[in-house]
Design an enzyme around this catalytic site. Structure first.
Site, PDB file in Angstrom:
ATOM      1  N   LYS A  87       0.853  -1.200   0.000  1.00 59.15           N
ATOM      2  CA  LYS A  87       0.000   0.000   0.000  1.00 59.15           C
ATOM      3  C   LYS A  87       0.885   1.244   0.000  1.00 59.15           C
ATOM      4  O   LYS A  87       1.909   1.282   0.691  1.00 59.15           O
ATOM      5  CB  LYS A  87      -0.905  -0.034   1.232  1.00 59.15           C
ATOM      6  CG  LYS A  87      -1.955   1.075   1.280  1.00 59.15           C
ATOM      7  CD  LYS A  87      -2.856   0.904   2.504  1.00 59.15           C
ATOM      8  CE  LYS A  87      -3.917   1.989   2.614  1.00 59.15           C
ATOM      9  NZ  LYS A  87      -4.772   1.805   3.807  1.00 59.15           N
ATOM     10  N   SER A 162      -9.688   2.182   2.997  1.00 57.46           N
ATOM     11  CA  SER A 162      -8.855   2.937   2.074  1.00 57.46           C
ATOM     12  C   SER A 162      -7.900   2.069   1.254  1.00 57.46           C
ATOM     13  O   SER A 162      -7.383   2.516   0.241  1.00 57.46           O
ATOM     14  CB  SER A 162      -8.027   3.966   2.850  1.00 57.46           C
ATOM     15  OG  SER A 162      -7.106   3.306   3.721  1.00 57.46           O
ATOM     16  N   SER A 186      -9.515  -0.243   7.110  1.00 55.70           N
ATOM     17  CA  SER A 186      -9.003  -0.164   5.734  1.00 55.70           C
ATOM     18  C   SER A 186      -8.345  -1.416   5.198  1.00 55.70           C
ATOM     19  O   SER A 186      -8.058  -1.492   3.995  1.00 55.70           O
ATOM     20  CB  SER A 186      -8.017   0.992   5.610  1.00 55.70           C
ATOM     21  OG  SER A 186      -8.736   2.194   5.601  1.00 55.70           O
TER      22      SER A 186
HETATM   23  N1  GLN Z   1     -13.045   4.196   6.442  1.00 55.51           N
HETATM   24  C1  GLN Z   1     -12.255   4.609   7.559  1.00 55.51           C
HETATM   25  C2  GLN Z   1     -11.968   6.076   7.469  1.00 55.51           C
HETATM   26  O1  GLN Z   1     -12.344   6.657   6.517  1.00 55.51           O
HETATM   27  C3  GLN Z   1     -11.050   3.756   7.649  1.00 55.51           C
HETATM   28  C4  GLN Z   1      -9.758   4.386   7.317  1.00 55.51           C
HETATM   29  C5  GLN Z   1      -8.572   3.512   7.544  1.00 55.51           C
HETATM   30  O2  GLN Z   1      -8.656   2.438   8.152  1.00 55.51           O
HETATM   31  N2  GLN Z   1      -7.444   4.002   7.117  1.00 55.51           N
HETATM   32  O3  GLN Z   1     -11.381   6.652   8.323  1.00 55.51           O
END
Ligand code: GLN
EC number: 6.3.5.7
Length: 511
Positions: A87, A162, A186
């Site tokens: 990532k 994400s 994410s």
């Molecule tokens: N969907 C969550 C957010 O928008 C998760 C983000 C993450 O785990 N980086 O914060």
């Protein structure tokens, strides 16, 4: 019976465990394996866009070194020669790293993140960097500054976020393993949306050194794979103490590979979190979840219902704590030392103009929210209150784990939604994080595995939660359920994935 790995497709579709075994006994070479993946990337990327950068030369160089070392009779680590995608939130020395943001456009880190050092020490060729929501803020990868990633199951759907790029690379068979990061879900939610596996380890189990910070008290790096065992194999590569991260845990890594190989839940007490089965849960997701509870019962586990009443406030607390920490972490992007600079005459004006041009709308929204929550006069009312809720959620978990060994829930309330549908409605997107956020607030490990297809033909996810540093239990439950689901569905659900449109069918990567 190990599969025959004599075609590029066999190489890209095999499990990492089988690939590692074939590399070890000399049936295949890492160079051929890496080439097959680079060709697959080239063929599928126009449709999927899982990658932001591909490092063909770097990956092939590592592969060649591994093959030479093997030929010379060196003893190599278990995943040596198996390629991996990373990532774009983790720094890779000499390879562009943007965290999906314009403000880091073209930035090449001068050093490797701890997890990247570990991948290199494990002698795994790094295929490239995967797409993500800007600074990991989002649940669909649509907040990336570099375009949408498409879900390989249905190209008009999001892959989750994400870490949509890492999950999509697995489902598109353009990487056998991938690294993700999970601050609120994410790793797990994209795994659910793409029919793959992902684990958020215990907070502090994997170093955050060299990982671009979102919310430091919630961020956790973790492994993604297509099977529970593959994910466990990568987990053991990534985890371990690092003195450069002050929150890194100095204790032995739980035996996750052993747990995944055994996959035994006999006598285990499994708690179903009733509070995560409420409003907004899609019927097909619920149906698959209930079937899986039955599978676990048949495997010898006892299923009980558990109430975690404070989980109802998890989203509200998270969306104060996360923006507060993010607004402070993102203050470092001042256009002075690195990143995009828009000269506007004078330091302050240049800083403002650069941040205005370099950050996208979701990032700005959260910086404003977080700065407000931390401002004097509001700090106690918002940030302080959210921290209290966080403690209550941790206590819900503690009380639950006095009664059960693990907790389970659907990973996400729905299957993958169509691209474009939730982007205009940030609140709807935030609310769908309800199932994954509690683990981050409490610092606990969580794993998502594919739970069959819902009635819309798309994958749904099954989530397991365990106490801190009991990550091995996630893999034990995951592997037990996976074995039964494979029997029910006649294999992994990725066998059902529709063929992707391919641009080339060459076995030779040309990049
Ligand atoms: N969907 C969550 C957010 O928008 C998760 C983000 C993450 O785990 N980086 O914060």
């Amino acid at each position: 019976m190990p599969p025959t790995l004599d075609t590029p497709e066999a190489l890209t579709h095999a499990s990492a465990a089988d690939l590692a075994a074939a590399l070890a006994d000399g049936t295949i070479t890492s160079v051929d394996l890496t080439r097959a993946h680079l060709a697959r990337i080239e063929a599928t990327e126009p449709a999927v866009h899982a990658y932001l950068a591909v490092d063909a030369d770097g990956a092939l160089a590592t592969a060649a070194e591994v093959d030479a070392a093997r030929a010379a009779g060196e003893t190599l680590p278990p995943l040596a020669g198996v390629p991996v995608a990373v990532k774009d939130v983790a720094c890779t020395k000499g390879l562009v790293t943007t965290a999906g943001s314009t403000i880091l456009d073209g930035w090449v880190p001068p050093y490797d993140a701890d997890v990247v050092e570990r991948l290199r020490a494990a002698r795994m060729p790094i295929l490239g960097k995967t797409n993500m929501d800007e600074f990991a803020m989002g649940s669909s990868t649509e907040h990336s500054a570099y375009g949408d990633t498409h879900n390989p199951w249905a190209l008009d759907r999001v892959p989750g976020g994400s870490g949509g790029g890492s999950a999509a690379s697995l489902a598109a068979f353009s990487a056998p393993l991938a690294v993700g990061s999970d601050t609120g879900g994410s790793i797990r939610q994209p795994a659910a949306f793409t029919g793959t596996v992902g684990c958020k380890p215990t907070y502090g189990a994997v170093s955050r050194y060299g990982v671009i910070a979102l919310a430091s008290s919630l961020d956790q790096i973790g492994p993604c794979g297509r099977t529970v065992l593959d994910t466990a194999l990568l987990h053991e590569v990534l985890a371990g103490h690092d003195p450069r991260d002050s929150t890194s845990i100095d204790a032995p890594v739980p035996p996750v590979v052993e747990a995944a190989r055994r996959g035994d839940v006999a006598g285990m007490r499994i708690g179903v979190v009733r509070d995560l089965l409420g409003e907004g849960l899609a019927e097909g997701v619920r149906a698959r979840f209930d079937e899986s509870l039955q599978h676990l019962r048949e495997a010898g586990a006892e299923i009980v219902e558990i109430d975690c009443p404070n989980f109802a406030h998890a989203v509200a607390a998270y969306y104060l704590i996360l923006p507060a920490e993010a607004s402070s972490n993102l203050a470092r992007y001042d256009a002075m030392r690195y990143g995009v600079r828009v000269d506007a005459g004078g330091a302050e004006r240049t800083m403002a103009a650069s941040r205005a041009a370099g950050f996208g709308p979701e990032v700005k929204r959260r910086i404003i929210l977080g700065t407000y929550a931390l401002s004097s006069g509001y700090y106690d009312a918002w940030y302080g209150q959210a921290q209290k809720v966080r403690t209550l959620i941790a206590r819900d978990f503690e009380a639950a784990f006095e009664r059960v060994d693990v907790l389970v829930s659907p990973t996400a309330p729905t299957t993958a939604f169509p691209l474009g549908t939730e982007q205009g409605d940030p609140l709807a997107m935030y609310l769908s994080d309800i199932t994954t956020i509690p683990a981050n607030l409490a610092g606990l490990p969580g794993l998502s595995l594919p739970n069959g297809l819902a009635e819309d033909g798309l994958p749904s996810g099954f989530q397991v939660y365990a106490p801190a540093m009991a990550d091995d239990r996630l893999y034990a439950v995951g592997a037990a359920l996976e074995a039964r689901l494979h029997a029910q569905w006649g294999g992994g659900i990725l066998d059902e994935i529709p063929a992707l449109p391919e641009t080339t069918t060459t076995s030779e990567a040309t990049r």
